[in-house]
Scaffold this motif. Structure first.
Motif, PDB file in Angstrom:
ATOM      1  N   LEU A   1     -15.397  65.746 -21.299  1.00  0.00           N
ATOM      2  CA  LEU A   1     -14.663  66.959 -21.648  1.00  0.00           C
ATOM      3  C   LEU A   1     -13.333  67.006 -20.921  1.00  0.00           C
ATOM      4  CD1 LEU A   1     -14.748  69.638 -23.206  1.00  0.00           C
ATOM      5  CD2 LEU A   1     -15.852  70.656 -21.211  1.00  0.00           C
ATOM      6  N   MET A   2     -13.329  66.670 -19.646  1.00  0.00           N
ATOM      7  CA  MET A   2     -12.084  66.671 -18.874  1.00  0.00           C
ATOM      8  C   MET A   2     -11.124  65.607 -19.396  1.00  0.00           C
ATOM      9  SD  MET A   2     -13.241  67.449 -14.980  1.00  0.00           S
ATOM     10  CE  MET A   2     -11.546  67.639 -14.455  1.00  0.00           C
TER      11      MET A   2
ATOM     12  N   ARG B   1      -1.102  70.864 -15.857  1.00  0.00           N
ATOM     13  CA  ARG B   1      -1.191  69.583 -15.133  1.00  0.00           C
ATOM     14  C   ARG B   1      -1.080  69.828 -13.633  1.00  0.00           C
ATOM     15  NH1 ARG B   1      -2.014  65.303 -18.620  1.00  0.00           N
ATOM     16  NH2 ARG B   1      -0.859  65.533 -20.512  1.00  0.00           N
TER      17      ARG B   1
ATOM     18  N   ALA C   1      -5.059  65.913 -24.870  1.00  0.00           N
ATOM     19  CA  ALA C   1      -4.675  66.897 -25.881  1.00  0.00           C
ATOM     20  C   ALA C   1      -3.254  66.591 -26.368  1.00  0.00           C
ATOM     21  CB  ALA C   1      -4.741  68.297 -25.290  1.00  0.00           C
TER      22      ALA C   1
ATOM     23  N   GLY D   1      -2.753  73.756 -23.961  1.00  0.00           N
ATOM     24  CA  GLY D   1      -3.851  74.320 -23.190  1.00  0.00           C
ATOM     25  C   GLY D   1      -4.133  73.632 -21.877  1.00  0.00           C
ATOM     26  N   ILE D   2      -3.229  72.740 -21.417  1.00  0.00           N
ATOM     27  CA  ILE D   2      -3.468  71.994 -20.192  1.00  0.00           C
ATOM     28  C   ILE D   2      -2.412  72.357 -19.160  1.00  0.00           C
ATOM     29  CG2 ILE D   2      -3.612  69.695 -19.145  1.00  0.00           C
ATOM     30  CD1 ILE D   2      -5.795  70.207 -21.132  1.00  0.00           C
TER      31      ILE D   2
ATOM     32  N   SER E   1     -11.006  64.412 -22.453  1.00  0.00           N
ATOM     33  CA  SER E   1     -10.483  64.815 -23.760  1.00  0.00           C
ATOM     34  C   SER E   1      -9.442  65.919 -23.621  1.00  0.00           C
ATOM     35  CB  SER E   1     -11.618  65.252 -24.684  1.00  0.00           C
ATOM     36  OG  SER E   1     -12.202  66.448 -24.225  1.00  0.00           O
ATOM     37  N   MET E   2      -9.588  66.772 -22.608  1.00  0.00           N
ATOM     38  CA  MET E   2      -8.585  67.811 -22.393  1.00  0.00           C
ATOM     39  C   MET E   2      -7.257  67.187 -21.957  1.00  0.00           C
ATOM     40  SD  MET E   2     -10.874  70.813 -20.595  1.00  0.00           S
ATOM     41  CE  MET E   2      -9.459  71.500 -19.804  1.00  0.00           C
ATOM     42  N   ARG E   3      -7.324  66.131 -21.179  1.00  0.00           N
ATOM     43  CA  ARG E   3      -6.096  65.454 -20.742  1.00  0.00           C
ATOM     44  C   ARG E   3      -5.417  64.735 -21.908  1.00  0.00           C
ATOM     45  NH1 ARG E   3      -5.083  64.961 -15.300  1.00  0.00           N
ATOM     46  NH2 ARG E   3      -6.793  65.632 -13.960  1.00  0.00           N
TER      47      ARG E   3
END
Length: 172
Positions: free
Chosen positions: A137-138, A165, A144, A162-163, A140-142
Motif C-alpha cells: 500500500l505504501m 513527500r 501515484a 494525495g502524497i 503504491s501510494m508513492r
C-alpha cells in the motif's frame, strides 16, 4: 529390570513436565503475537530454547534407558514402543499403570503443544501478510500519478496526487 522401568518412568515424567512448561510458554506467546510485542516474544522464544535443550537431554536419556530395556528383554530397540512395553508389563500391574498414565500424559501434552503451535503459526502468517499488504500500500501510494501543477516558470511541480513527500527514504 525393575530399576530400568523406574528410570524410564522417571525420565518420561520429567519429559512431561518439560512439555507442560513448553506448552505454557507457547500459550503466553499467543497474545504477544496478536499485540506485536516483539521484545517479550523474543524473551519467551529464548526461554523455549532452554526448555527444548533440556528436552533434548531427556530424550537422549530415554533412548539409552529404552535400549537397555530392549537388551534385557532381548527385543529389537527399533520395534520396542511404549505401547508394546505397556502390553508386556501385564505381569506387573503397578508399573504398567504408571507407564500407561505417563504415556497418556505425554501424548496429551504433545498434542496440545502442536495445537497451540499451529495456532501461533497461523497468527504469525496473518501478521506477515498484513505487513506485506501495508508495504504494498505504501509503495503504491508513492507511485501515484503526478498532478498537472505548474510553477510560475511553467515547470511541473512534480507533486503526486494525495502524497506528501516527507519521512524517511532508505534509498537516499
Amino acid at each position: 529390570m525393575a530399576s530400568l522401568m523406574e528410570n524410564l518412568i522417571e525420565v518420561l515424567e520429567q519429559e512431561c513436565d518439560e512439555y507442560d512448561g513448553l506448552l505454557e510458554l507457547s500459550q503466553k506467546k499467543t497474545p504477544l503475537i496478536v499485540s506485536g510485542d516483539l521484545d517479550k516474544l523474543q524473551k519467551i522464544t529464548d526461554d523455549e530454547q532452554i526448555v527444548v535443550s533440556r528436552l533434548s537431554n531427556l530424550e537422549k536419556k530415554r533412548v539409552e534407558v529404552t535400549a537397555d530395556i530392549a537388551n534385557v528383554l532381548n527385543r529389537d530397540v527399533e520395534k520396542l514402543t511404549l505401547s508394546n512395553l505397556i502390553d508386556m508389563m501385564a505381569a506387573r500391574p503397578a508399573e504398567q499403570a504408571k507407564l500407561a498414565e505417563v504415556h497418556d500424559r505425554l501424548g496429551s501434552a504433545v498434542r496440545n503443544l502442536q495445537r497451540i503451535n499451529e495456532q501461533n503459526r497461523e497468527l504469525l502468517t496473518n501478521a506477515l501478510e498484513m505487513v506485506e499488504f501495508e508495504m504494498n500500500l505504501m509503495q503504491s501510494m508513492r507511485a501515484a500519478p503526478e498532478t498537472a501543477n505548474y510553477t510560475k516558470n511553467a515547470y511541473s511541480s512534480g507533486d503526486a496526487m494525495g502524497i506528501v513527500r516527507s519521512g524517511f527514504d532508505a534509498k537516499q
